[in-house]
Design an enzyme around this catalytic site. Structure first.
Site, short mmCIF file in Angstrom:
data_model
loop_
_atom_site.label_atom_id
_atom_site.label_comp_id
_atom_site.label_asym_id
_atom_site.label_seq_id
_atom_site.Cartn_x
_atom_site.Cartn_y
_atom_site.Cartn_z
CG ASP A 152 -2.11 0.88 1.12
OD1 ASP A 152 -2.27 1.53 0.07
OD2 ASP A 152 -2.90 0.93 2.08
CD GLU A 177 -0.34 5.46 -4.02
OE1 GLU A 177 -1.09 4.48 -4.11
OE2 GLU A 177 0.16 5.84 -2.95
CG ASP A 210 -7.66 4.29 0.66
OD1 ASP A 210 -7.61 3.05 0.73
OD2 ASP A 210 -6.77 5.03 1.11
#
Length: 825
Positions: free
Chosen positions: A449, A452, A527
């Site tokens: 997670d 990015e 999310d």
């Protein structure tokens, strides 16, 4: 940091729509006309008047690469993190020229290059019909017109390709986009971004997959623009004349795929960027998560509730609070004092544990006089004086640095942190080997997670603008490497798990990605909100990801952010019970949404669909293996199966599982009836076996207990028994539900293997073909001799003919491992 602060920090900085996408690309400098060309064994090099070069590589009869360099020769170095196959066997091809053009052709594709101006046309080699054509020559920003719009003007200059826009052309793909299925008249930015709570139209979000498919007059093509800089795709949003794509730096480098079928392009894209390996079978089981379940007794309670309530469950997830102070590769000594005992205990109940692992390594220089970290089980600490992961990464120079040489220190969950330079092969190996901290403690899978990579200092990446990555010796900056960060982290994770447990299939989940991610990881859509609007996006997002080379996808069932309600949760399960990744997940401050939280009525409906998911596992796993082998996704838009039906081209509130099961969910509140489009052919209502003729729209009841589902006439669905976790019991009997077509025929193939090991790659699988044919009042069923060496054990097969009015009894036989003929009266 609480969730509201994270949201505020994220949304205040993402405003990329004013960058390159707003620029008039016609003002850019065009590549010069062709003056000569050189033929080689594998293609042509075009030399241009302005010293530019264009190389056409003939990779396959239906695949040609276009690589251009402006005002200078093409560089010898040719590297891609996305491309998996570079050993193409050059097909038969030819070239001819005249004063105005150069033509290259294979058995399937014809490429006509106009000399002046340099325009490229792609045509069908058999019919010579136009497939795709440049609207203007390839272009670059020679005068710096876009400098003030670039993320990093020092990193390169913009490059652009413009294609003629077809009057009725449709566009699909680009991976994870908060958008509808058909991307026509829309524009997009590719820049991996942490965007919690995104809504339709929010762009960019987490992933960058610069691959799209065009469909014009029923003929399909594909373009993969392999450029990791911030990139742009405009599908007739800003012009009636052209669609265009470009990037803020790097090469103009794209691959052109010719169908004419969408399935063929998706398959060829998998050949180029890699086929998804099969995950463990239990990954198709139901999964439960939240931010966060702790301590260990809370995790045990969640599993106990599932078992006592007869709700199927295979996986429970541990979010960031299992760690010692958010330090990756550690366990909190108070919350999880003995993780191995926990995983052993849950394992006896059929439940695996997956842990989150973020890229941020806590920046923690060792305290003065701190004793050396334990060399045997450092994950258990103590970690207050020194942190073994940071110590090792710093010592070995595996962390990212700024151009000044200073260590780059972003802020994420641990506070000040360091990121690994995953472009370094030795750093990837080190990171992968660190997962021993999990595998030794019985952790079954890894959830990547925040990759990015998210940075609480600045989510746009500006704080990282001068961060340098090794990048195969180029020492390039963030502008080039941001979008591949997650891909390389997933690669490091996957390869580490392979080394640590060579007899088990790795299971990795990722949020961010670049093209080729399917080689290493499954994914979920980040999310999301607990809203009907977010639920409606599930269908086009899942189908688009499937068309973009990512077959194993899903979302947070019920939504991650905000308070849901029981109707929304039920309707969410009625989509996700058929998605490859089925996981209920909720934010730390969100109202609880495990299946039982809203009362028995809703829990019973959710149980119904989870039980059905497990019954369908033989069908789902067979379809997933098809995705592994061919690239065709499990979760499909109807257009993939019915490309010749224009009614499917923008249909994004229905989906199909493989070629046989059509689902039309409810994605709005208080709706108990809907219109369903059924393509040409015979269809059966899954619940009642009522037969419908396709090629029409029907109105169907859909009370909360029921999601409309239809089986294609001619299909055979393999079904197993109900179970509460994968492997709970043998798949015995294995039932073949037969849905005859208008001619009374049906056929299917069943795929099986051990579901755990990589032995299927060496032939340890079993593939069985089943067909049925009506003859008078009976059905003749043919069972082929199975292919492959896998032995499933003693069991029986049951065959049932589906009909609305017939009570024809099932016929059951023993599976003797050989070909058989069965008659069902």
């Amino acid at each position: 940091m609480d969730l509201n602060k994270i949201l505020a920090a994220t949304f205040c900085v993402l405003n990329l729509g004013v960058s390159l996408a707003a620029q008039d690309i016609t003002a850019l400098e065009k590549i010069g006309p062709v003056t000569s060309f050189v033929r080689s064994e594998k293609g042509l090099t075009l030399n241009c008047r302005d010293n530019s070069q264009v190389h056409l590589s003939i990779l396959a009869p239906d695949l040609i690469r276009v690589r251009a360099s402006f005002t200078k020769p093409i560089a010898e170095k040719d590297h891609s993190w996305a491309v998996a196959k570079d050993d193409w066997v050059t097909p038969r091809w030819n070239v001819k020229e005249d004063a105005r053009s150069i033509t290259v052709w294979t058995d399937e594709l014809e490429v006509l290059v106009h000399r002046e101006p340099l325009l490229i046309e792609f045509r069908d080699a058999r019919t010579h019909e136009l497939i795709n054509v440049d609207e203007q020559p390839m272009a670059y920003d020679a005068k710096g017109l876009m400098t003030d719009k670039l993320f990093d003007p020092k990193a390169g200059r913009a490059v652009v390709v413009a294609k003629k826009l077809g009057f009725d052309e449709h566009f699909y793909g680009l991976g994870e986009k908060a958008a509808r299925l058909d991307k026509r008249r829309d524009s997009f930015v590719n820049w991996n971004s942490d965007t919690p709570g995104y809504t339709e139209g929010k762009d960019p979000i987490y992933q960058t997959i610069p691959f799209y498919l065009g469909l014009n007059h029923g003929v399909a093509y594909g373009i993969f623009f392999d450029n990791s800089y911030r990139s742009y795709f405009d599908f007739g949003h800003s012009s009636q004349q052209h669609a265009w794509f470009g990037a803020e730096g790097g090469e103009l480098n794209y691959y052109f795929f010719y169908g004419p079928s969408l399935k063929k392009i998706v398959s060829r894209y998998a050949d180029l960027t890699g086929h998804m390996p099969l995950p463990p079978l239990w990954a198709l089981g139901n999964q439960q998560s939240r931010w966060s379940y702790y301590p260990d007794t809370m995790v045990e309670r969640i599993v106990r509730e599932y078992r006592e309530r007869d709700l199927p469950l295979d996986v429970v997830h541990l979010d960031i609070d299992y760690m010692s102070g958010y330090r990756v590769f550690t366990f909190d000594a108070k919350r999880f004092p003995d993780p191995k005992a926990l995983t052993d205990k849950l394992g006896k109940q059929g439940v695996k544990v997956v842990t989150i692992v973020d890229p941020g390594v806590k920046h923690q220089p060792a305290a003065a006089g701190a004793p050396p970290a334990s060399t045997s089980r450092p994950e258990f600490g103590p970690h207050d004086q020194r942190y073994y992961v940071f110590d090792q990464g710093l010592e070995k120079n595996y962390f990212q640095h700024r151009q000044s040489g200073e260590l780059f220190i972003p802020k994420v969950w641990p506070g000040e942190s360091s990121f690994v330079d995953y472009t370094r092969p030795e750093a990837r190996r080190w990171w992968g080997d660190l997962h021993r901290a999990y595998t030794d403690n019985g952790i079954a899978g890894i959830w990547n997670d925040m990759n990015e990579p998210s940075d609480f200092v600045d989510q746009t990446g500006k704080n990282q603008i001068d961060v340098v990555s090794f990048d195969e010796g180029e020492n390039s900056t963030h502008a080039k490497n941001r979008n591949v960060f997650a891909l390389l982290m997933a690669r490091a994770t996957y390869e580490g798990l392979q080394r640590l447990r060579p007899d088990r299939r790795p299971y990795v989940i990722t949020r961010a990605a670049y093209a080729g991610i399917q080689r290493y990881s499954t994914m979920w859509t980040g999310d999301t909100n607990s809203s009907w609007e977010s639920l409606a996006l599930n269908i086009p997002m899942f189908t688009t990801l499937g068309l973009s080379g990512e077959p194993f996808v899903g979302s947070d069932v019920g939504g991650f952010i905000g308070r849901g309600n029981p109707e929304l949760l039920v309707r969410s399960y009625q989509i996700s019970f058929l998605a490859p990744f089925c996981r209920n997940h909720k934010a730390i401050d969100g109202y609880d949404q495990e299946p039982w939280r809203f009362g028995k009525y809703y829990e019973d409906i959710i149980r119904k669909y989870l039980k059905l998911r497990y019954r369908l596992l033989p069908f789902l796993y067979t379809t997933l293996e098809e995705a592994h082998r061919t690239g065709a996704p499990l979760f499909r838009p109807l257009v993939l199966n019915y490309q010749d039906d224009a009614n499917t081209y923008n249909l994004d509130d229905e989906f199909m599982i493989g070629a046989d099961l059509l689902v039309a969910p409810i994605v709005k509140p208080d709706v108990t009836q809907r219109l369903v489009y059924l393509p040409k052919g015979v269809w059966y209502d899954y619940w009642t076996s009522r037969k419908y003729d396709g090629g029409s729209m029907i109105r169907i009841d859909a009370p909360l207990e029921t999601v409309p589902m239809f089986v294609r006439g001619g299909a055979i669905l393999p079904l197993g028994p109900e179970m509460n976790y994968v492997g709970e019991k043998p798949i015995d009997p294995l039932t073949f539900a037969i849905y005859p077509d208008e001619k009374g025929s049906a056929a299917a193939t069943l795929y099986e293997d051990d579901g755990l090991t990589p032995d299927y790659k060496q032939g340890a699988f079993r593939r069985t073909t089943v067909s049925a044919r009506q003859s008078g009042g009976t059905y003749q069923i043919s069972l082929s001799a199975p292919q492959g060496s896998y032995k499933p054990g003693a069991r029986s097969f049951s065959f049932i003919i589906k009909s609305e009015h017939s009570n024809r009894p099932a016929r059951t036989i023993a599976d003797n491992g050989s070909a058989q003929m069965i008659e069902v009266k």
